[in-house]
Design a protein around this motif. Structure first.
Motif, PDB file in Angstrom:
ATOM      1  N   UNK A   7       0.843  -1.204   0.000  1.00  0.00           N
ATOM      2  CA  UNK A   7       0.000   0.000   0.000  1.00  0.00           C
ATOM      3  C   UNK A   7       0.874   1.249   0.000  1.00  0.00           C
ATOM      4  N   UNK A   8       1.889   1.264   0.852  1.00  0.00           N
ATOM      5  CA  UNK A   8       2.784   2.421   0.930  1.00  0.00           C
ATOM      6  C   UNK A   8       3.547   2.590  -0.386  1.00  0.00           C
ATOM      7  N   UNK A   9       4.005   1.491  -0.955  1.00  0.00           N
ATOM      8  CA  UNK A   9       4.707   1.557  -2.236  1.00  0.00           C
ATOM      9  C   UNK A   9       3.830   2.115  -3.340  1.00  0.00           C
ATOM     10  N   UNK A  10       2.579   1.675  -3.386  1.00  0.00           N
ATOM     11  CA  UNK A  10       1.644   2.175  -4.394  1.00  0.00           C
ATOM     12  C   UNK A  10       1.373   3.658  -4.203  1.00  0.00           C
ATOM     13  N   UNK A  11       1.209   4.085  -2.976  1.00  0.00           N
ATOM     14  CA  UNK A  11       0.975   5.506  -2.679  1.00  0.00           C
ATOM     15  C   UNK A  11       2.183   6.344  -3.085  1.00  0.00           C
ATOM     16  N   UNK A  12       3.395   5.836  -2.809  1.00  0.00           N
ATOM     17  CA  UNK A  12       4.600   6.568  -3.197  1.00  0.00           C
ATOM     18  C   UNK A  12       4.715   6.707  -4.714  1.00  0.00           C
ATOM     19  N   UNK A  13       4.363   5.653  -5.439  1.00  0.00           N
ATOM     20  CA  UNK A  13       4.415   5.718  -6.901  1.00  0.00           C
ATOM     21  C   UNK A  13       3.408   6.739  -7.426  1.00  0.00           C
ATOM     22  N   UNK A  14       2.200   6.723  -6.896  1.00  0.00           N
ATOM     23  CA  UNK A  14       1.171   7.676  -7.335  1.00  0.00           C
ATOM     24  C   UNK A  14       1.588   9.107  -7.014  1.00  0.00           C
ATOM     25  N   UNK A  15       2.135   9.330  -5.813  1.00  0.00           N
ATOM     26  CA  UNK A  15       2.610  10.668  -5.449  1.00  0.00           C
ATOM     27  C   UNK A  15       3.767  11.103  -6.348  1.00  0.00           C
TER      28      UNK A  15
ATOM     29  N   UNK B 286       2.325  12.157  -9.728  1.00  0.00           N
ATOM     30  CA  UNK B 286       1.633  13.441  -9.593  1.00  0.00           C
ATOM     31  C   UNK B 286       2.592  14.599  -9.420  1.00  0.00           C
ATOM     32  N   UNK B 287       3.622  14.401  -8.603  1.00  0.00           N
ATOM     33  CA  UNK B 287       4.592  15.467  -8.375  1.00  0.00           C
ATOM     34  C   UNK B 287       5.423  15.728  -9.634  1.00  0.00           C
ATOM     35  N   UNK B 288       5.715  14.682 -10.392  1.00  0.00           N
ATOM     36  CA  UNK B 288       6.424  14.863 -11.660  1.00  0.00           C
ATOM     37  C   UNK B 288       5.599  15.664 -12.644  1.00  0.00           C
ATOM     38  N   UNK B 289       4.302  15.389 -12.691  1.00  0.00           N
ATOM     39  CA  UNK B 289       3.401  16.143 -13.559  1.00  0.00           C
ATOM     40  C   UNK B 289       3.384  17.622 -13.166  1.00  0.00           C
ATOM     41  N   UNK B 290       3.293  17.895 -11.872  1.00  0.00           N
ATOM     42  CA  UNK B 290       3.321  19.285 -11.405  1.00  0.00           C
ATOM     43  C   UNK B 290       4.646  19.964 -11.744  1.00  0.00           C
ATOM     44  N   UNK B 291       5.742  19.225 -11.619  1.00  0.00           N
ATOM     45  CA  UNK B 291       7.053  19.788 -11.940  1.00  0.00           C
ATOM     46  C   UNK B 291       7.180  20.152 -13.407  1.00  0.00           C
ATOM     47  N   UNK B 292       6.725  19.253 -14.295  1.00  0.00           N
ATOM     48  CA  UNK B 292       6.786  19.552 -15.724  1.00  0.00           C
ATOM     49  C   UNK B 292       5.914  20.752 -16.064  1.00  0.00           C
ATOM     50  N   UNK B 293       4.740  20.853 -15.462  1.00  0.00           N
ATOM     51  CA  UNK B 293       3.891  22.020 -15.706  1.00  0.00           C
ATOM     52  C   UNK B 293       4.532  23.295 -15.196  1.00  0.00           C
ATOM     53  N   UNK B 294       5.179  23.227 -14.044  1.00  0.00           N
ATOM     54  CA  UNK B 294       5.828  24.403 -13.465  1.00  0.00           C
ATOM     55  C   UNK B 294       6.947  24.896 -14.384  1.00  0.00           C
ATOM     56  N   UNK B 295       7.712  23.967 -14.948  1.00  0.00           N
ATOM     57  CA  UNK B 295       8.803  24.354 -15.841  1.00  0.00           C
ATOM     58  C   UNK B 295       8.253  24.962 -17.129  1.00  0.00           C
ATOM     59  N   UNK B 296       7.220  24.342 -17.685  1.00  0.00           N
ATOM     60  CA  UNK B 296       6.677  24.849 -18.952  1.00  0.00           C
ATOM     61  C   UNK B 296       5.990  26.197 -18.777  1.00  0.00           C
ATOM     62  N   UNK B 297       5.438  26.473 -17.614  1.00  0.00           N
ATOM     63  CA  UNK B 297       4.787  27.757 -17.365  1.00  0.00           C
ATOM     64  C   UNK B 297       5.797  28.854 -17.045  1.00  0.00           C
ATOM     65  N   UNK B 298       7.050  28.477 -16.763  1.00  0.00           N
ATOM     66  CA  UNK B 298       8.063  29.463 -16.386  1.00  0.00           C
ATOM     67  C   UNK B 298       8.648  30.192 -17.581  1.00  0.00           C
ATOM     68  N   UNK B 299       8.467  29.650 -18.763  1.00  0.00           N
ATOM     69  CA  UNK B 299       9.043  30.260 -19.958  1.00  0.00           C
ATOM     70  C   UNK B 299       7.933  30.626 -20.935  1.00  0.00           C
ATOM     71  N   UNK B 300       7.908  31.865 -21.348  1.00  0.00           N
ATOM     72  CA  UNK B 300       6.936  32.348 -22.332  1.00  0.00           C
ATOM     73  C   UNK B 300       7.669  33.150 -23.394  1.00  0.00           C
ATOM     74  N   UNK B 301       7.129  33.117 -24.595  1.00  0.00           N
ATOM     75  CA  UNK B 301       7.693  33.941 -25.663  1.00  0.00           C
ATOM     76  C   UNK B 301       6.562  34.622 -26.414  1.00  0.00           C
ATOM     77  N   UNK B 302       6.859  35.837 -26.895  1.00  0.00           N
ATOM     78  CA  UNK B 302       5.872  36.645 -27.599  1.00  0.00           C
ATOM     79  C   UNK B 302       6.527  37.202 -28.855  1.00  0.00           C
TER      80      UNK B 302
END
Length: 73
Positions: free
Chosen positions: A6-14, A17-33
């Protein structure tokens, strides 16, 4: 079901999820116009660093979850 599974499964899911948030944070940090044919880029370095920190922590959580699942067998 064993608690280590159970703990292993929870760690994998977390980790995923945290990797997804990290990729979004990086992509939102750079903008071009494009203004009159001139490309202007703006980046938020602290946002990128925070995103990389999230991805690093996600990798640690994911590996810990996989290790925990394999150890319980």
């Amino acid at each position: 079901m064993n608690t280590t599974k159970i703990i292993g499964t929870i760690l994998i899911i977390l980790g995923i999820g945290l990797g997804y948030l990290g990729f979004n944070k990086i992509s939102e940090s750079t903008n071009s116009v494009n203004v009159l044919g001139v490309k202007i880029e703006a980046s938020n370095e602290s946002g990128k660093q925070e995103g990389y920190l999230y991805i690093g922590l996600a990798i640690v959580l994911f590996v810990g979850g996989v290790y925990s699942l394999n150890r319980s067998k």
